[in-house]
Design an enzyme around this catalytic site. Structure first.
Site, mmCIF file in Angstrom:
data_model
loop_
_atom_site.group_PDB
_atom_site.id
_atom_site.type_symbol
_atom_site.label_atom_id
_atom_site.label_comp_id
_atom_site.label_asym_id
_atom_site.label_seq_id
_atom_site.Cartn_x
_atom_site.Cartn_y
_atom_site.Cartn_z
ATOM 1 N N LYS A 23 -46.138 -21.848 20.815
ATOM 2 C CA LYS A 23 -46.598 -23.097 21.443
ATOM 3 C C LYS A 23 -46.859 -24.165 20.392
ATOM 4 C CE LYS A 23 -51.076 -23.850 22.726
ATOM 5 N NZ LYS A 23 -51.497 -25.168 22.198
ATOM 6 N N ASN A 24 -47.596 -23.780 19.339
ATOM 7 C CA ASN A 24 -48.021 -24.797 18.369
ATOM 8 C C ASN A 24 -46.897 -25.250 17.441
ATOM 9 O OD1 ASN A 24 -50.503 -24.756 19.506
ATOM 10 N ND2 ASN A 24 -51.547 -23.705 17.823
ATOM 11 N N ARG A 94 -54.018 -32.333 24.439
ATOM 12 C CA ARG A 94 -54.359 -33.122 23.258
ATOM 13 C C ARG A 94 -53.171 -33.284 22.315
ATOM 14 N NH1 ARG A 94 -59.234 -33.783 21.710
ATOM 15 N NH2 ARG A 94 -58.482 -33.740 19.590
ATOM 16 N N CYS A 118 -63.083 -31.837 24.139
ATOM 17 C CA CYS A 118 -62.592 -30.776 25.022
ATOM 18 C C CYS A 118 -63.574 -29.626 24.966
ATOM 19 C CB CYS A 118 -61.188 -30.348 24.649
ATOM 20 S SG CYS A 118 -61.111 -29.353 23.186
ATOM 21 N N ARG A 123 -63.360 -32.703 18.530
ATOM 22 C CA ARG A 123 -61.961 -32.815 18.116
ATOM 23 C C ARG A 123 -61.468 -34.263 17.928
ATOM 24 N NH1 ARG A 123 -58.414 -28.284 21.087
ATOM 25 N NH2 ARG A 123 -57.153 -28.533 19.223
ATOM 26 N N ASP A 307 -57.785 -19.344 16.686
ATOM 27 C CA ASP A 307 -57.124 -19.069 17.967
ATOM 28 C C ASP A 307 -57.090 -17.579 18.313
ATOM 29 O OD1 ASP A 307 -56.733 -21.742 18.403
ATOM 30 O OD2 ASP A 307 -54.581 -21.744 17.995
ATOM 31 N N VAL A 329 -64.223 -23.340 12.378
ATOM 32 C CA VAL A 329 -63.253 -24.428 12.595
ATOM 33 C C VAL A 329 -63.698 -25.385 13.703
ATOM 34 C CG1 VAL A 329 -60.840 -25.004 13.099
ATOM 35 C CG2 VAL A 329 -61.372 -22.962 11.749
ATOM 36 N N ARG A 399 -51.124 -22.715 30.065
ATOM 37 C CA ARG A 399 -50.789 -23.727 29.051
ATOM 38 C C ARG A 399 -50.152 -23.065 27.831
ATOM 39 N NH1 ARG A 399 -55.379 -26.479 26.733
ATOM 40 N NH2 ARG A 399 -53.656 -27.053 25.413
HETATM 41 C C1 UD1 Z 1 -54.377 -27.053 16.030
HETATM 42 C C2 UD1 Z 1 -53.819 -26.112 17.062
HETATM 43 C C3 UD1 Z 1 -54.956 -25.311 17.714
HETATM 44 C C4 UD1 Z 1 -55.786 -24.617 16.646
HETATM 45 C C5 UD1 Z 1 -56.232 -25.596 15.563
HETATM 46 C C6 UD1 Z 1 -56.912 -24.917 14.388
HETATM 47 C C7 UD1 Z 1 -51.844 -27.269 17.838
HETATM 48 C C8 UD1 Z 1 -51.146 -28.009 18.939
HETATM 49 N N1 UD1 Z 1 -53.118 -26.890 18.072
HETATM 50 O O1 UD1 Z 1 -55.238 -27.975 16.707
HETATM 51 O O2 UD1 Z 1 -54.365 -24.335 18.573
HETATM 52 O O3 UD1 Z 1 -56.944 -24.059 17.247
HETATM 53 O O4 UD1 Z 1 -55.095 -26.319 15.038
HETATM 54 O O5 UD1 Z 1 -56.083 -23.957 13.847
HETATM 55 O O6 UD1 Z 1 -51.262 -27.011 16.802
HETATM 56 N N2 UD1 Z 1 -60.608 -32.741 12.582
HETATM 57 C C9 UD1 Z 1 -61.255 -33.916 12.273
HETATM 58 N N3 UD1 Z 1 -60.546 -35.087 12.298
HETATM 59 C C10 UD1 Z 1 -59.215 -35.118 12.611
HETATM 60 C C11 UD1 Z 1 -58.567 -33.935 12.908
HETATM 61 C C12 UD1 Z 1 -59.286 -32.740 12.887
HETATM 62 O O7 UD1 Z 1 -62.453 -33.919 12.001
HETATM 63 O O8 UD1 Z 1 -58.639 -36.229 12.603
HETATM 64 C C13 UD1 Z 1 -61.348 -31.447 12.575
HETATM 65 C C14 UD1 Z 1 -61.410 -30.775 13.961
HETATM 66 O O9 UD1 Z 1 -62.465 -31.292 14.745
HETATM 67 C C15 UD1 Z 1 -61.596 -29.329 13.569
HETATM 68 C C16 UD1 Z 1 -60.794 -29.204 12.288
HETATM 69 O O10 UD1 Z 1 -60.599 -30.525 11.809
HETATM 70 O O11 UD1 Z 1 -62.950 -29.063 13.306
HETATM 71 C C17 UD1 Z 1 -59.448 -28.552 12.442
HETATM 72 O O12 UD1 Z 1 -58.788 -29.100 13.557
HETATM 73 P P1 UD1 Z 1 -57.217 -29.306 13.597
HETATM 74 O O13 UD1 Z 1 -56.547 -28.441 12.614
HETATM 75 O O14 UD1 Z 1 -56.920 -30.764 13.571
HETATM 76 O O15 UD1 Z 1 -56.861 -28.797 15.068
HETATM 77 P P2 UD1 Z 1 -55.686 -29.325 15.965
HETATM 78 O O16 UD1 Z 1 -54.570 -29.795 15.096
HETATM 79 O O17 UD1 Z 1 -56.206 -30.220 17.033
#
Ligand code: UD1
Length: 431
Positions: A23-24, A94, A118, A123, A307, A329, A399
């Site tokens: 998926k990711n 998202r 969420c 996030r 995950d 995380v 999903r």
């Molecule tokens: C992706 C994965 C999700 C997985 C997550 C962590 C996809 C579509 N989803 O989500 O399944 O659980 O990685 O492995 O690939 N953060 C910030 N600012 C930002 C972006 C992130 O503070 O602009 C923080 C988030 O709140 C979180 C951490 O960084 O605490 C990691 O999140 P992130 O790696 O961005 O998760 P996603 O990419 O949304």
């Protein structure tokens, strides 16, 4: 609303199961097709609601999408006429924010709804925005939308404050068409980032270092179409291995990649499983033994994935001993704990740590899925809970898991789906 009903406490799972595409990885790869000047063909696509949502999003922009008889998606972005990702779609998924970087780089403008919070935390996408601004984009956030414009983006040196997966992907996709070289430091190292980079390189991009902490992207003038197969889903793989462990069974997962699951396989061995691997398969055999409880701390790849946290939380509920799971995380990723307790689990939450004392058995109860991986943990617990566990709100599981009940039934689980009404499905989509 559709529900999954599991009659637990039966025979250990036994057999083999084929893993679907990740998926990711498929979601950013679908978004990356916006960068191309020609048609892209994507194979090993999982059958997931998030894929349908992404196809709907691209379709609304005017992109042509056709699924062929081999279930490959043919994406032709040349008919695009809109650069807009509406709130209605972004709120259901998202990852829609992944169109921001490609639209900006290829078409110079994008209006993308800001994803809200969420179930697992706030996030934010501030690092996506900061990275794209460093490449020269003019970005305003107003009225709940990210409005971005740029002439041609320019390469930059970007140091991410936090390793963000989709943030790294958005910036990497924007940088492939920028003028000059971009370096992303403290980049996410997840295998799905590497898969996206491989796909972009197949289109003609020049990306080095994906999979390490530093990614270097030499901008090119244009990308062409390509054909690309998505890598296997390591989280689906891990979920089926935990299903074997929790039922004291033996399951062989096929069409997968053992090399991207090391942290998870080590924890299964600690839990008492015998793990055997080939090039593209993994077998988990408990030899009928009760699992041992395992301590876990989640962190970015290559450490233990957030995950897989909910699934191991389910495993610890019926394991021998006491163990702690620390989530680093996301700030609120223990919603499943409250539901697992309804099945008789002994779990205490202390901040971002769950302390679980394994019990002899769980008892079935009605439970409610709160997010994607939480729903998987409830299904896993349902496999061993005595009686009939009904998992509500399973639109979360659809999903991210391709035919989960068919695949588990194939391994001997007594599991079935109760369909919801159309009205229910509409409400679920809007939830
Ligand atoms: C992706 C994965 C999700 C997985 C997550 C962590 C996809 C579509 N989803 O989500 O399944 O659980 O990685 O492995 O690939 N953060 C910030 N600012 C930002 C972006 C992130 O503070 O602009 C923080 C988030 O709140 C979180 C951490 O960084 O605490 C990691 O999140 P992130 O790696 O961005 O998760 P996603 O990419 O949304």
């Amino acid at each position: 609303m559709a529900k999954i009903v599991i009659t637990g406490g039966g025979a250990p799972l036994d057999g083999s199961v084929r893993i679907s595409g990740a998926k990711n990885a498929v979601l950013p790869i679908l978004a990356s097709t916006l960068l191309s000047d020609g048609p892209v063909i994507i194979g090993n696509v999982p059958h997931l609601n998030d894929v349908t949502t992404t196809m709907e999003l691209l379709g609304q922009m005017g992109v042509q999408l056709v699924v062929d008889e081999r279930m490959k998606i043919h994406v032709d972005p040349r008919s695009i006429h809109s650069f807009f990702a509406p709130y209605d779609l972004v709120k259901t998924m998202r990852a829609s924010v992944l169109v921001l970087g490609p639209l900006l780089a290829r078409y110079g403008e994008a209006v993308v709804s800001l994803p809200g919070g969420c179930a697992i935390g706030s996030r934010p996408v501030n690092l996506h925005i900061k990275g794209l601004a460093a490449l020269g984009a003019d970005i305003q956030v107003e009225g709940g939308y990210i409005r971005a414009r740029a002439k041609r983006l320019k390469g930059a040196h970007i140091v991410l404050d936090i390793q963000t997966v989709t943030g790294t992907e958005n910036i990497m996709m924007a940088a492939v068409l920028a003028k000059g070289t971009t370096t992303i430091e403290n980049a996410a190292q997840e295998p799905e980032v590497v898969d996206l980079a491989n796909c972009l390189n197949a289109m003609g991009a020049d990306i080095e270092g994906a999979g390490s902490r530093t990614i270097v992207i030499h901008g090119v003038d244009r990308l062409a179409g390509c054909e690309y197969d998505v890598l296997p889903d390591r989280i689906e793989t891990g979920t089926f291995l935990v299903a074997a462990a929790i039922t004291r069974g033996r399951v062989k997962v096929k069409n997968t990649r053992p090399d991207i699951l090391e942290s998870v396989l080590l924890k299964l061995e600690e839990a008492g499983a015998e793990i055997t691997c080939g090039d593209d398969w993994i077998e988990c055999d408990m030899h009928g033994r009760r699992p041992r409880a395992v301590d876990i701390t989640t962190a970015p790849y290559p450490a233990f994935p957030t995950d897989m946290q909910a699934q191991f939380s389910a495993l610890n509920t019926i394991a021998e001993g006491v163990a702690t799971i620390t989530e680093t995380v996301f700030e609120n990723r223990f919603m499943h704990v409250h539901e697992l307790r309804r099945l008789g689990a002994d779990i205490r939450l202390e901040g971002n740590t769950a302390v679980t004392r394994g019990v002899d058995h769980l008892n079935a109860a009605p439970v409610m899925a709160t997010d994607l991986r939480a729903s998987a943990s409830l299904v896993l617990a349902g496999l061993v809970a005595e009686g009939e566990t009904v998992v509500d709100r399973i639109y979360h599981i659809d999903r991210g898991y391709d035919c989960i009940e068919e695949k588990l039934a194939q391994l001997g689980a007594r599991i079935r789906r109760l369909p919801g009404t159309d009205q229910d499905e509409l409400q679920a989509a809007q939830a």
